[in-house]
Motif scaffolding. Structure first.
Motif, PDB file in Angstrom:
ATOM      1  N   GLY A  69      56.502  66.116  25.699  1.00 19.90           N
ATOM      2  CA  GLY A  69      55.904  65.942  27.015  1.00 19.90           C
ATOM      3  C   GLY A  69      54.828  66.956  27.351  1.00 19.90           C
ATOM      4  N   CYS A  83      52.230  67.058  30.635  1.00 19.64           N
ATOM      5  CA  CYS A  83      51.388  65.922  31.009  1.00 19.64           C
ATOM      6  C   CYS A  83      51.763  65.471  32.420  1.00 19.64           C
ATOM      7  N   SER A  88      51.339  60.533  28.793  1.00 20.59           N
ATOM      8  CA  SER A  88      52.188  61.096  27.738  1.00 20.59           C
ATOM      9  C   SER A  88      51.300  61.719  26.677  1.00 20.59           C
ATOM     10  N   CYS A  96      46.482  63.921  27.151  1.00 14.70           N
ATOM     11  CA  CYS A  96      47.513  63.105  27.800  1.00 14.70           C
ATOM     12  C   CYS A  96      46.919  61.767  28.247  1.00 14.70           C
ATOM     13  N   ASP A  99      49.966  56.303  29.940  1.00 11.36           N
ATOM     14  CA  ASP A  99      51.129  55.699  29.292  1.00 11.36           C
ATOM     15  C   ASP A  99      51.464  54.440  30.080  1.00 11.36           C
ATOM     16  N   GLN A 102      55.136  53.807  30.917  1.00  6.43           N
ATOM     17  CA  GLN A 102      55.632  54.687  31.977  1.00  6.43           C
ATOM     18  C   GLN A 102      55.100  54.246  33.338  1.00  6.43           C
TER      19      GLN A 102
END
Length: 140
Positions: A69, A83, A88, A96, A99, A102
């Motif tokens: 992470g 991040c 991610s 980063c 994502d 997510q």
């Protein structure tokens, strides 16, 4: 000739050369100093900057990979940073990117919260009866 408790070696003269141990590099004055944070030394003569995605604390023989992470965004990093939400670490551990999985989960959770609040408001709210209303002078 020898070394002190700090790992410093007195530079040799003539054809004799003393090498600094791992995690140390020579100074211009003939002593060895520990590699600064963000740099490492294993077998080479001088400390080298850690590549992106890796970090080193002062006096390191190697660079370490950032914890899950987290990323090290630039060469010579001494720390890793987390991040932000919705992002991610990339495969290179240097940035980063978004994502999408997510983000989809966050949107799903927020939707669940909105629906739960709406259901709660609609079930608790009861219709207002005329007898519940009174005028300012007390008449109903």
């Amino acid at each position: 000739v020898g070394c002190n408790d700090d790992g410093h070696f007195l530079a040799g003269t003539g054809t004799v050369q003393f090498l600094c141990p791992p995690a140390y590099e020579p100074t211009d004055s003939g002593w060895c100093r520990s590699c600064p944070a963000g740099r490492y030394k294993s077998e080479s003569e001088r400390c080298s900057a850690c590549p992106t995605g890796r970090f080193a604390q002062e006096g390191s023989e190697e660079c370490r990979r950032c914890p899950d992470g987290q990323v090290a965004e630039s060469p010579g990093s001494s720390v890793c940073i987390a991040c932000p939400i919705g992002r991610s670490p990339g495969s290179d551990m240097a940035n980063c990117p978004l994502d999408l999985a997510q983000l989809a989960l966050i949107v799903f959770c927020l939707t669940c919260i909105v629906v739960a609040v709406a259901v709660l408001v609609l079930t608790v709210k009861r219709p207002m009866r005329v007898v519940d209303v009174s005028l300012a002078d007390g008449r109903t």
